[in-house]
Design a protein around this motif. Structure first.
Motif, PDB file in Angstrom:
ATOM      1  N   MET A   9     -14.265  15.776  36.229  1.00  0.00           N
ATOM      2  CA  MET A   9     -16.484  15.974  36.309  1.00  0.00           C
ATOM      3  C   MET A   9     -16.825  14.318  35.819  1.00  0.00           C
ATOM      4  O   MET A   9     -15.740  13.467  35.426  1.00  0.00           O
ATOM      5  CB  MET A   9     -16.697  16.268  34.420  1.00  0.00           C
ATOM      6  CG  MET A   9     -15.548  17.769  34.885  1.00  0.00           C
ATOM      7  SD  MET A   9     -15.399  18.729  32.749  1.00  0.00           S
ATOM      8  CE  MET A   9     -16.592  19.211  32.655  1.00  0.00           C
ATOM      9  N   THR A  10     -17.840  14.281  36.109  1.00  0.00           N
ATOM     10  CA  THR A  10     -18.285  12.751  36.467  1.00  0.00           C
ATOM     11  C   THR A  10     -19.778  12.529  35.147  1.00  0.00           C
ATOM     12  O   THR A  10     -20.474  14.068  35.143  1.00  0.00           O
ATOM     13  CB  THR A  10     -18.312  12.255  37.970  1.00  0.00           C
ATOM     14  OG1 THR A  10     -19.425  13.482  37.975  1.00  0.00           O
ATOM     15  CG2 THR A  10     -17.525  11.999  37.945  1.00  0.00           C
ATOM     16  N   TYR A  11     -20.162  11.414  35.408  1.00  0.00           N
ATOM     17  CA  TYR A  11     -21.637  11.125  34.495  1.00  0.00           C
ATOM     18  C   TYR A  11     -21.658   9.520  35.068  1.00  0.00           C
ATOM     19  O   TYR A  11     -20.948   8.708  34.970  1.00  0.00           O
ATOM     20  CB  TYR A  11     -20.832  11.223  32.975  1.00  0.00           C
ATOM     21  CG  TYR A  11     -21.328  10.590  32.004  1.00  0.00           C
ATOM     22  CD1 TYR A  11     -22.693  10.878  31.889  1.00  0.00           C
ATOM     23  CD2 TYR A  11     -21.912   9.560  30.878  1.00  0.00           C
ATOM     24  CE1 TYR A  11     -24.132  10.616  31.080  1.00  0.00           C
ATOM     25  CE2 TYR A  11     -22.962   8.959  30.650  1.00  0.00           C
ATOM     26  CZ  TYR A  11     -24.196   9.578  30.236  1.00  0.00           C
ATOM     27  OH  TYR A  11     -24.822   8.916  29.897  1.00  0.00           O
TER      28      TYR A  11
ATOM     29  N   LYS B 120     -12.814   8.900  30.680  1.00  0.00           N
ATOM     30  CA  LYS B 120     -12.589   6.842  31.148  1.00  0.00           C
ATOM     31  C   LYS B 120     -14.174   7.112  31.422  1.00  0.00           C
ATOM     32  O   LYS B 120     -14.648   7.533  32.190  1.00  0.00           O
ATOM     33  CB  LYS B 120     -11.163   6.482  31.926  1.00  0.00           C
ATOM     34  CG  LYS B 120     -10.829   4.850  32.209  1.00  0.00           C
ATOM     35  CD  LYS B 120     -10.274   4.927  32.943  1.00  0.00           C
ATOM     36  CE  LYS B 120      -9.538   3.141  34.124  1.00  0.00           C
ATOM     37  NZ  LYS B 120      -9.333   2.308  32.347  1.00  0.00           N
ATOM     38  N   GLY B 121     -14.344   5.773  31.246  1.00  0.00           N
ATOM     39  CA  GLY B 121     -15.764   4.869  31.652  1.00  0.00           C
ATOM     40  C   GLY B 121     -15.852   3.771  31.472  1.00  0.00           C
ATOM     41  O   GLY B 121     -15.168   3.219  30.595  1.00  0.00           O
ATOM     42  N   SER B 122     -17.067   2.800  31.766  1.00  0.00           N
ATOM     43  CA  SER B 122     -17.235   1.704  31.807  1.00  0.00           C
ATOM     44  C   SER B 122     -17.666   1.448  30.197  1.00  0.00           C
ATOM     45  O   SER B 122     -18.332   2.331  29.785  1.00  0.00           O
ATOM     46  CB  SER B 122     -17.692   0.798  33.216  1.00  0.00           C
ATOM     47  OG  SER B 122     -17.422  -0.053  33.787  1.00  0.00           O
ATOM     48  N   ARG B 123     -16.927   0.602  29.627  1.00  0.00           N
ATOM     49  CA  ARG B 123     -17.348   0.365  28.099  1.00  0.00           C
ATOM     50  C   ARG B 123     -19.818   0.526  27.710  1.00  0.00           C
ATOM     51  O   ARG B 123     -19.396   1.426  27.150  1.00  0.00           O
ATOM     52  CB  ARG B 123     -17.361  -1.481  27.286  1.00  0.00           C
ATOM     53  CG  ARG B 123     -17.892  -1.618  26.171  1.00  0.00           C
ATOM     54  CD  ARG B 123     -16.104  -1.253  25.545  1.00  0.00           C
ATOM     55  NE  ARG B 123     -16.355  -0.751  24.029  1.00  0.00           N
ATOM     56  CZ  ARG B 123     -16.959  -0.169  23.258  1.00  0.00           C
ATOM     57  NH1 ARG B 123     -16.883   1.177  24.304  1.00  0.00           N
ATOM     58  NH2 ARG B 123     -16.239   0.565  22.039  1.00  0.00           N
ATOM     59  N   SER B 124     -20.609   0.282  29.486  1.00  0.00           N
ATOM     60  CA  SER B 124     -21.184   0.996  29.020  1.00  0.00           C
ATOM     61  C   SER B 124     -22.080   2.445  28.581  1.00  0.00           C
ATOM     62  O   SER B 124     -23.085   2.467  28.220  1.00  0.00           O
ATOM     63  CB  SER B 124     -22.648  -0.586  29.784  1.00  0.00           C
ATOM     64  OG  SER B 124     -22.356  -2.086  29.251  1.00  0.00           O
ATOM     65  N   MET B 125     -21.236   3.084  29.493  1.00  0.00           N
ATOM     66  CA  MET B 125     -21.353   4.413  29.044  1.00  0.00           C
ATOM     67  C   MET B 125     -20.526   4.652  28.241  1.00  0.00           C
ATOM     68  O   MET B 125     -21.531   6.337  27.533  1.00  0.00           O
ATOM     69  CB  MET B 125     -20.180   4.707  29.617  1.00  0.00           C
ATOM     70  CG  MET B 125     -20.509   3.858  31.643  1.00  0.00           C
ATOM     71  SD  MET B 125     -22.311   4.289  32.570  1.00  0.00           S
ATOM     72  CE  MET B 125     -22.727   6.607  32.731  1.00  0.00           C
TER      73      MET B 125
ATOM     74  N   LYS C 238      -5.046  19.579  34.457  1.00  0.00           N
ATOM     75  CA  LYS C 238      -5.003  18.494  34.453  1.00  0.00           C
ATOM     76  C   LYS C 238      -6.577  17.914  34.882  1.00  0.00           C
ATOM     77  O   LYS C 238      -6.930  18.606  36.409  1.00  0.00           O
ATOM     78  CB  LYS C 238      -4.313  17.638  35.533  1.00  0.00           C
ATOM     79  CG  LYS C 238      -2.884  16.964  34.985  1.00  0.00           C
ATOM     80  CD  LYS C 238      -1.901  16.589  35.683  1.00  0.00           C
ATOM     81  CE  LYS C 238      -0.220  16.724  35.113  1.00  0.00           C
ATOM     82  NZ  LYS C 238       0.561  15.926  36.198  1.00  0.00           N
ATOM     83  N   VAL C 239      -7.600  17.231  34.086  1.00  0.00           N
ATOM     84  CA  VAL C 239      -8.946  17.426  33.807  1.00  0.00           C
ATOM     85  C   VAL C 239      -9.540  16.052  33.753  1.00  0.00           C
ATOM     86  O   VAL C 239      -8.355  14.777  32.955  1.00  0.00           O
ATOM     87  CB  VAL C 239      -9.124  17.628  33.071  1.00  0.00           C
ATOM     88  CG1 VAL C 239     -11.203  18.165  32.739  1.00  0.00           C
ATOM     89  CG2 VAL C 239      -9.251  20.051  33.036  1.00  0.00           C
ATOM     90  N   VAL C 240      -9.606  15.224  34.808  1.00  0.00           N
ATOM     91  CA  VAL C 240     -10.077  14.224  34.745  1.00  0.00           C
ATOM     92  C   VAL C 240     -11.737  13.991  34.634  1.00  0.00           C
ATOM     93  O   VAL C 240     -12.584  14.194  35.246  1.00  0.00           O
ATOM     94  CB  VAL C 240     -10.261  12.879  35.478  1.00  0.00           C
ATOM     95  CG1 VAL C 240     -10.704  11.892  35.632  1.00  0.00           C
ATOM     96  CG2 VAL C 240      -8.673  12.526  35.948  1.00  0.00           C
ATOM     97  N   VAL C 241     -12.589  13.776  33.027  1.00  0.00           N
ATOM     98  CA  VAL C 241     -14.011  12.994  33.226  1.00  0.00           C
ATOM     99  C   VAL C 241     -13.259  11.525  33.337  1.00  0.00           C
ATOM    100  O   VAL C 241     -13.626  10.783  32.172  1.00  0.00           O
ATOM    101  CB  VAL C 241     -14.102  13.172  31.483  1.00  0.00           C
ATOM    102  CG1 VAL C 241     -15.865  13.255  31.537  1.00  0.00           C
ATOM    103  CG2 VAL C 241     -14.073  14.581  31.514  1.00  0.00           C
ATOM    104  N   LEU C 242     -15.143  11.312  33.905  1.00  0.00           N
ATOM    105  CA  LEU C 242     -15.027   9.389  34.879  1.00  0.00           C
ATOM    106  C   LEU C 242     -16.218   9.339  34.075  1.00  0.00           C
ATOM    107  O   LEU C 242     -17.604  10.224  34.819  1.00  0.00           O
ATOM    108  CB  LEU C 242     -14.603   9.310  35.809  1.00  0.00           C
ATOM    109  CG  LEU C 242     -13.167   9.517  36.098  1.00  0.00           C
ATOM    110  CD1 LEU C 242     -12.762   8.888  37.096  1.00  0.00           C
ATOM    111  CD2 LEU C 242     -12.433   8.185  35.664  1.00  0.00           C
ATOM    112  N   GLY C 243     -17.143   8.631  33.598  1.00  0.00           N
ATOM    113  CA  GLY C 243     -18.139   8.406  33.924  1.00  0.00           C
ATOM    114  C   GLY C 243     -18.763   6.364  35.013  1.00  0.00           C
ATOM    115  O   GLY C 243     -17.492   6.384  35.312  1.00  0.00           O
ATOM    116  N   ASP C 244     -19.983   5.729  34.602  1.00  0.00           N
ATOM    117  CA  ASP C 244     -19.868   4.834  36.641  1.00  0.00           C
ATOM    118  C   ASP C 244     -18.902   4.131  35.653  1.00  0.00           C
ATOM    119  O   ASP C 244     -18.615   4.017  34.316  1.00  0.00           O
ATOM    120  CB  ASP C 244     -21.209   4.656  36.270  1.00  0.00           C
ATOM    121  CG  ASP C 244     -21.977   5.371  36.680  1.00  0.00           C
ATOM    122  OD1 ASP C 244     -21.176   6.387  37.385  1.00  0.00           O
ATOM    123  OD2 ASP C 244     -23.481   5.284  36.352  1.00  0.00           O
ATOM    124  N   MET C 245     -18.228   3.116  36.499  1.00  0.00           N
ATOM    125  CA  MET C 245     -17.264   1.789  36.955  1.00  0.00           C
ATOM    126  C   MET C 245     -18.761   0.923  36.740  1.00  0.00           C
ATOM    127  O   MET C 245     -19.194   1.235  38.498  1.00  0.00           O
ATOM    128  CB  MET C 245     -16.509   1.758  37.812  1.00  0.00           C
ATOM    129  CG  MET C 245     -15.684   2.969  37.434  1.00  0.00           C
ATOM    130  SD  MET C 245     -14.415   2.901  38.740  1.00  0.00           S
ATOM    131  CE  MET C 245     -15.563   3.599  40.414  1.00  0.00           C
TER     132      MET C 245
END
Length: 467
Positions: free
Chosen positions: A399-401, A446-451, A365-372
């Motif tokens: 993994m984050t961005y 997942k991440g905020s729209r602007s990401m 299970k891998v999660v990729v997240l952008g800024d909130m």
């Protein structure tokens, strides 16, 4: 074409001056638009001074000659009105306020129930489900996409037509007083609030502030219609004791529509509902996430009040897909990808991670997240809290961005023996991710729209055949 709306309505709007409207009061208004590129003969054009673009800058002779009337600011008309001798203008102090006033006048021409919907998470999905269930019996006018602010709500109301017998209007907010203002525009009869959570915290500093702002919808409809209350949300449950007509949904034992159970697999979810004392039904939807159970229960609660049959609503929800980027599932080779890229805040990220935990699988299970985004001065704290939450889940890799999302990866790494990876280049992240997909994984993005996390999803879809 708009119905039952005339130049005479405009004379009810507070204005600095009316120019060229003499003897035209009986002329109908075809449509109300805010984009100069979409102006047609007989349209009313409202020049909105937005956050990024001032529509006044695009007014020219072709717009003025084609539009039946232009609503403009006093400042613009003072400077440039003399250039258009044959134009018709409604000159006002604030065109956005006037847009809302026009929408209220138009809404009041329709003696139909309007259901207002707001909440920190899930309001657009719940709105789409409401539209689906109500459509089994009614002609529904509903918000398109997430047109839920002081511009979007009026544009929604302008789409009302004679054949509609009910409307569903989504209301968003990022500062105090906005829900109250939107209620004055939409004039809702009923109100449903999905939940209270950490979203748009820049203008609403605490959860108490969020709750106060959102429940302005309940206050508006208190003596007019029905409040649909999520009894499992601590901030909303207190509204049950407030006088007025309430319909309760959730897991609460006394709920009118009770969530009795929930199950999921990698293709969708099943929500078991108890309605009243003797009726139980299982509703299957092609969406992942236990949080969708509340959208289902809320939609069914509203539908029952408007004489929609349970079997018909169940069938409508089974075909529900909703807007893209909200827990959409697809296969990339032997991997499963969950696209939840539409937006993100702490509450919705935790809900998505819970969904991943619910899935029984032998895949990594891998999660990729952008800024909130829009979390205000406590943004770093909220990101760290989410990182700690993920560290306590069944997620193998994080993994984050972005910028603040590094707080998530740092918090995760401090708790886990496996180090999270943080990226500031979305291309580098995507390339690394595609390499990781050679191992069977189930991936949440997942991440905020602007990401623009949807760019990662598109690259994944193009990397190998999608099923």
């Amino acid at each position: 074409m708009m119905e039952r709306f005339y130049i005479s309505h405009l004379l009810q709007i507070p204005a600095v001056s009316h120019v060229g409207l003499a003897d035209r009061t009986k002329e109908p208004v075809n449509n109300i638009v805010i984009d100069t590129r979409k102006v047609k003969d007989g349209d009313l054009f409202v020049a909105i001074n937005g956050a990024n673009i001032d529509a006044h800058d695009f007014i020219d002779e072709s717009v003025v000659s084609q539009a039946q009337l232009c609503v403009v600011s006093k400042e613009w008309y003072t400077q440039r009105g003399h250039e258009y001798h044959n134009g018709s203008f409604l000159v006002v102090e604030d065109t956005t306020t006037t847009l809302g006033q026009l929408a209220r006048l138009y809404r009041d021409e329709f003696q139909i129930p309007v259901i207002g919907i707001t909440g920190s998470n899930g309001k657009t999905t719940t709105k789409e489900m409401l539209k689906s269930v109500l459509s089994v019996k009614h002609q529904v006018c509903a918000t398109s996409g997430n047109y839920n602010n002081l511009i979007g709500v009026p544009l929604t109301l302008f789409t009302l037509r004679r054949n509609h017998d009910i409307a569903v209007v989504e209301m968003g907010t990022n500062r105090p007083g906005e829900i109250g203002a939107l209620c004055q525009i939409a004039n809702p009869n009923d109100g449903i609030i999905t939940n209270i959570g950490y979203a748009h915290m820049e203008g609403l500093s605490t959860l108490e502030d969020v709750a106060k702002e959102k429940t302005a919808l309940y206050k508006y409809v208190a003596n007019r219609g029905i409040r649909y209350i999520n009894a499992d949300d601590s901030y909303l449950a207190s509204q049950k004791v407030v006088a007025g007509q309430n319909v309760i949904f959730g897991m609460d034992g006394n709920a009118d529509v009770r969530i009795a159970g929930y199950s999921t697999n990698d293709s969708g979810s099943t929500v078991s509902l108890e309605v009243g004392q003797n009726t139980r039904c299982d509703v299957s939807i092609p969406k992942l996430g236990r949080h969708f159970a509340y959208s289902v229960a809320g939609a069914v609660a509203v539908g029952l009040q408007y004489s929609c049959g349970l079997d018909e609503m169940k069938e409508a929800l089974s075909a529900f897909h909703g807007a893209p980027g909200r827990m959409d599932v697809f296969r990339v080779g032997e991997n499963t990808v969950i696209d939840d890229t539409y937006n993100a805040n702490p509450s919705s990220v935790k809900a998505a991670v819970d969904t991943l935990d619910d899935l029984t699988t032998d895949c990594d299970k891998v999660v990729v997240l952008g800024d909130m985004l829009e979390l205000g001065h406590r943004s770093a704290e909220y990101h760290r809290e989410v990182g700690e939450y993920i560290a306590g889940s069944k997620v193998m890799t994080l993994m984050t961005y972005g910028s603040d999302s590094k707080e998530m990866s740092d918090a995760f790494s401090e708790i886990r023996s496996v180090k999270a990876a943080h990226y500031t280049d979305i291309g580098e992240l995507t390339r690394t991710l595609i390499e990781c997909m050679s191992v069977r994984t189930i991936l949440l993005v997942k991440g905020s729209r602007s990401m623009h996390m949807e760019l990662i999803v598109e690259k994944l879809k193009n990397s190998v055949p999608v099923t």
